[in-house]
Design a protein around this motif. Sequence first.
Motif, mmCIF file in Angstrom:
data_model
loop_
_atom_site.group_PDB
_atom_site.id
_atom_site.type_symbol
_atom_site.label_atom_id
_atom_site.label_comp_id
_atom_site.label_asym_id
_atom_site.label_seq_id
_atom_site.Cartn_x
_atom_site.Cartn_y
_atom_site.Cartn_z
ATOM 1 N N LEU A 169 94.990 29.890 96.638
ATOM 2 C CA LEU A 169 94.464 31.192 96.253
ATOM 3 C C LEU A 169 94.371 31.298 94.731
ATOM 4 N N ILE A 170 95.396 30.828 94.027
ATOM 5 C CA ILE A 170 95.410 30.909 92.562
ATOM 6 C C ILE A 170 94.228 30.166 91.961
ATOM 7 N N VAL A 171 93.986 28.933 92.383
ATOM 8 C CA VAL A 171 92.869 28.188 91.769
ATOM 9 C C VAL A 171 91.543 28.860 92.095
ATOM 10 N N THR A 172 91.433 29.434 93.283
ATOM 11 C CA THR A 172 90.209 30.162 93.640
ATOM 12 C C THR A 172 90.055 31.395 92.754
ATOM 13 N N MET A 173 91.152 32.096 92.522
ATOM 14 C CA MET A 173 91.103 33.291 91.676
ATOM 15 C C MET A 173 90.828 32.939 90.215
ATOM 16 N N LEU A 174 91.345 31.820 89.739
ATOM 17 C CA LEU A 174 91.042 31.396 88.369
ATOM 18 C C LEU A 174 89.555 31.122 88.216
ATOM 19 N N ARG A 175 88.984 30.443 89.192
ATOM 20 C CA ARG A 175 87.544 30.176 89.159
ATOM 21 C C ARG A 175 86.757 31.485 89.221
ATOM 22 N N LEU A 176 87.157 32.390 90.123
ATOM 23 C CA LEU A 176 86.480 33.679 90.236
ATOM 24 C C LEU A 176 86.591 34.460 88.932
ATOM 25 N N HIS A 177 87.783 34.481 88.333
ATOM 26 C CA HIS A 177 87.965 35.214 87.082
ATOM 27 C C HIS A 177 87.099 34.628 85.972
ATOM 28 N N TYR A 178 86.982 33.330 85.925
ATOM 29 C CA TYR A 178 86.187 32.670 84.892
ATOM 30 C C TYR A 178 84.728 33.126 84.943
ATOM 31 N N TYR A 179 84.204 33.318 86.162
ATOM 32 C CA TYR A 179 82.802 33.709 86.316
ATOM 33 C C TYR A 179 82.614 35.222 86.470
ATOM 34 N N LYS A 180 83.533 35.888 87.136
ATOM 35 C CA LYS A 180 83.392 37.319 87.423
ATOM 36 C C LYS A 180 84.747 38.009 87.274
ATOM 37 N N PRO A 181 85.143 38.308 86.033
ATOM 38 C CA PRO A 181 86.489 38.846 85.801
ATOM 39 C C PRO A 181 86.794 40.163 86.509
ATOM 40 N N ILE A 182 85.872 41.092 86.515
ATOM 41 C CA ILE A 182 86.135 42.393 87.153
ATOM 42 C C ILE A 182 86.367 42.201 88.650
ATOM 43 N N THR A 183 85.521 41.391 89.276
ATOM 44 C CA THR A 183 85.688 41.101 90.702
ATOM 45 C C THR A 183 87.051 40.465 90.956
ATOM 46 N N ALA A 184 87.451 39.546 90.094
ATOM 47 C CA ALA A 184 88.749 38.877 90.257
ATOM 48 C C ALA A 184 89.899 39.876 90.181
ATOM 49 N N TRP A 185 89.823 40.826 89.254
ATOM 50 C CA TRP A 185 90.885 41.832 89.149
ATOM 51 C C TRP A 185 90.938 42.687 90.417
ATOM 52 N N LEU A 186 89.779 43.063 90.950
ATOM 53 C CA LEU A 186 89.756 43.865 92.172
ATOM 54 C C LEU A 186 90.325 43.093 93.360
ATOM 55 N N VAL A 187 89.913 41.849 93.501
ATOM 56 C CA VAL A 187 90.425 41.004 94.589
ATOM 57 C C VAL A 187 91.930 40.780 94.404
ATOM 58 N N SER A 188 92.362 40.586 93.169
ATOM 59 C CA SER A 188 93.794 40.408 92.888
ATOM 60 C C SER A 188 94.593 41.626 93.321
ATOM 61 N N PHE A 189 94.045 42.795 93.079
ATOM 62 C CA PHE A 189 94.717 44.022 93.492
ATOM 63 C C PHE A 189 94.895 44.050 95.009
ATOM 64 N N VAL A 190 93.853 43.663 95.740
ATOM 65 C CA VAL A 190 93.923 43.650 97.204
ATOM 66 C C VAL A 190 94.977 42.652 97.678
ATOM 67 N N PHE A 191 94.970 41.446 97.116
ATOM 68 C CA PHE A 191 95.965 40.449 97.518
ATOM 69 C C PHE A 191 97.376 40.884 97.136
ATOM 70 N N THR A 192 97.532 41.494 95.979
ATOM 71 C CA THR A 192 98.848 41.980 95.565
ATOM 72 C C THR A 192 99.345 43.035 96.550
ATOM 73 N N ALA A 193 98.474 43.957 96.923
ATOM 74 C CA ALA A 193 98.850 44.980 97.898
ATOM 75 C C ALA A 193 99.265 44.330 99.216
ATOM 76 N N PHE A 194 98.519 43.324 99.652
ATOM 77 C CA PHE A 194 98.876 42.613 100.881
ATOM 78 C C PHE A 194 100.275 42.020 100.790
ATOM 79 N N PHE A 195 100.562 41.299 99.698
ATOM 80 C CA PHE A 195 101.866 40.652 99.551
ATOM 81 C C PHE A 195 102.998 41.677 99.457
ATOM 82 N N VAL A 196 102.761 42.758 98.734
ATOM 83 C CA VAL A 196 103.778 43.812 98.610
ATOM 84 C C VAL A 196 104.084 44.401 99.985
ATOM 85 N N ILE A 197 103.055 44.688 100.768
ATOM 86 C CA ILE A 197 103.250 45.285 102.090
ATOM 87 C C ILE A 197 103.848 44.264 103.061
ATOM 88 N N TYR A 198 103.276 43.079 103.123
ATOM 89 C CA TYR A 198 103.711 42.061 104.091
ATOM 90 C C TYR A 198 105.168 41.658 103.873
#
Length: 169
Positions: free
Chosen positions: A132-161
């Motif tokens: 997931l991290i390497v995918t997010m690094l690639r996403l952030h490199y090309y689309k930083p705002i999208t990466a931050w939004l996706v990161s928020f969703v994954f963070t929420a998942f991990f916090v809840i799970y």
Amino acid sequence: MRTVLCLILLLCCWKWGDWKNWQKYYPTILYMIVNQFLYIFFVDGRYFLWKMESENFLLNRTFSVLVAAFIIFPCIIILFLSYLPKSLIRQIGHLILWGFILCAIEGVMFLNEKITYHHGWNYWWSIAFNFLIVTMLRLHYYKPITAWLVSFVFTAFFVIYFNVPLPEH
């Protein structure tokens, strides 16, 4: 062990990293550092899912976090992004390769008890997280705002799970 990892990464980064274009990678390096510090903030020393163990008097937990944030992660990101291919198919292979590299590094650390897992986290979760991290690094490199939004969703998942209690301060 982290000292050896730092030296190896610094040498590899110096030899093979694209230092002349470090400015291109800087936002993604900051993205990783911010995420590292947010993790430390949220777990607040009470509810680690994974924890870097002290190695000696110099590499206590706090210093280990700083070494990871300011040496290990930047070197990995510079090496990872320096060779990121243009074609999507080759990028997928690159992501898989780097996912395995991160898993190997963590596997060695786990076997040497330099990283421990807690509250339901284990090496299998780390494998998925490394990919997931390497995918997010690639996403952030090309689309930083999208990466931050996706990161928020994954963070929420991990916090809840993993029932991570939010800090009270």
